[in-house]
Design an enzyme around this catalytic site. Structure first.
Site, short mmCIF file in Angstrom:
data_model
loop_
_atom_site.label_atom_id
_atom_site.label_comp_id
_atom_site.label_asym_id
_atom_site.label_seq_id
_atom_site.Cartn_x
_atom_site.Cartn_y
_atom_site.Cartn_z
N HIS A 1 0.84 -1.20 0.00
CA HIS A 1 0.00 0.00 0.00
C HIS A 1 0.88 1.26 0.00
CE1 HIS A 1 -3.84 -2.15 1.68
NE2 HIS A 1 -3.38 -2.68 0.56
N GLU B 1 1.30 3.67 2.11
CA GLU B 1 2.05 3.96 3.32
C GLU B 1 3.35 3.17 3.38
OE1 GLU B 1 -2.37 3.98 4.62
OE2 GLU B 1 -1.13 3.16 3.01
N TRP C 1 -17.02 6.01 -37.60
CA TRP C 1 -16.57 6.88 -36.52
C TRP C 1 -17.25 8.24 -36.63
CZ3 TRP C 1 -14.42 4.42 -32.82
CH2 TRP C 1 -13.56 3.35 -33.06
#
Length: 369
Positions: free
Chosen positions: A53, A55, A173
């Site tokens: 993570h 931290e 498109w």
């Protein structure tokens, strides 16, 4: 009261968290900064589920400099063992003396427990700094946890006269290269891309990210009530990413050709009284599968169904300067004269020019995400 330095550090943490927008799902996007005043000694972000993570990355970089520092994290540190050990315990061992979180984690496994663990060990904790920005960054994760359904984005493209196709429904498109490249980014940010069987039969799409490398491809989802999906279609055979087939078919003999592909899953949502897939039921199933941000790339009928059921949270509209004439319109909904005088349900929140096209993002007025 937070200082200007606090705000600056959390802004840095949010920028770091955004770096994981293509890869962290089903986990939240989280950034962390370790600092002594305005001096940053460690920083990091969560890259991918199962990996360290934010931290942990920041503390590894800070090393002994974490002693006496403040940790700024965009989401409350986790306090439970999952694929990785609890970040709250890592912060405890590091010697930081203050932790500032942008918001509490609504995950019932955390839900305030991380901050309580830190407080009980004598670490000063504060929460709520730039919370709205943190919620915006994790709207899919929050929607999945708090509402038990994904944050739903409708991607739409129209001509200047509001048409989505030629009168013969031929595929081409509408928008230019720049707009199509932007759609690739939206796909990469999304946990999943959903379309209807009509689009698959007409175009045999891949629904993947092709213009740049990404750590994970979005899950492809096709709504196919009567199981008409060709067994040789890209979604079934290419194996580039998971494919979910949402169907009302229950005959295992018919389902077997799809189940034999490891990347294909069969979802069985509820059926409406009209014999269609119940979209509410489907969204709950997708939340259970870890889908937080869902982009709908479909024809007007399916897009309109999400609007009619009040299940769309955002509309991303690409408007081309081409004039098609005839053709099909964007949405097919019952006439609503009351909406002409009522407060608009949808509000434009951003607009930009992409080549010759205009992209506008609309959000619902009552949307807390």
């Amino acid at each position: 009261m937070f200082s200007d330095t606090d705000i600056s550090m959390m802004e840095n943490a949010l920028r770091l968290a955004a770096l994981g927008r293509f890869s962290t799902s089903p986990n939240p996007r989280v950034g962390c900064v370790i600092a002594h005043g305005s001096q940053i000694v460690g920083q990091g972000f969560h890259v991918k589920a199962g990996e360290p993570h934010a931290e942990v990355h920041a503390l590894r970089q800070a090393g002994e400099m974490a002693q006496g520092a403040t940790a700024f994290v965009t989401l409350e540190p986790c306090s439970h063992y999952g694929r990785t050990p609890p970040c709250a315990e890592a912060l405890l061992r590091s010697g930081v003396t203050r932790v500032v979180a942008a918001m509490r984690d609504p995950n019932p496994l955390v839900a305030g427990k991380g901050l309580v663990l830190l407080e009980s060990a004598g670490i000063k904790t504060e929460c709520g700094l730039l919370e709205s920005e943190a919620r915006e960054l994790n709207r899919g994760f929050l929607s999945r946890i708090e509402r038990r359904r994904p944050f739903v984005r409708l991607k739409c493209a129209v001509s200047l006269d509001g048409k989505t196709a030629l009168s013969d429904s031929s595929s081409f498109w509408i928008t230019g290269e720049e707009a199509r490249a932007d759609v690739q980014v939206l796909r990469a940010e999304s946990c999943a891309v959903l379309t209807g069987i009509g689009t698959v039969l007409a175009d045999n799409p891949q629904l993947n990210v092709r213009t740049f490398v990404t750590l994970r491809q979005p899950t492809r989802i096709v709504l196919d009530s009567h199981l008409r999906l060709p067994p040789n279609s890209h979604l079934v055979t290419d194996g580039q990413s998971p494919t979910f087939i949402a169907t009302l078919e229950r005959n295992e003999d018919r389902l077997h050709p799809y189940r034999k592909h490891a990347h294909v899953r069969i979802l069985m949502p509820s059926e409406t009284a009209g014999g269609k897939i119940d979209l509410n039921s489907l969204l709950h199933l997708l939340a259970d599968e870890g889908i937080g941000e869902l982009m709908v790339e479909a024809g007007s009928r399916l897009a309109s169904a999400f609007l009619a059921e009040d299940l769309a949270d955002e509309i991303v509209l690409y408007r081309s300067p081409k004039i098609l004439g005839g053709g099909s319109g964007l949405f097919c909904l019952p006439e609503n004269r009351a909406a002409l005088s009522a407060t608009p349900l949808w509000t434009p929140v951003s607009s930009e020019i992409l080549g010759h096209d205009i992209k506008t993002v609309f959000r619902k007025n009552d949307n807390a995400f």
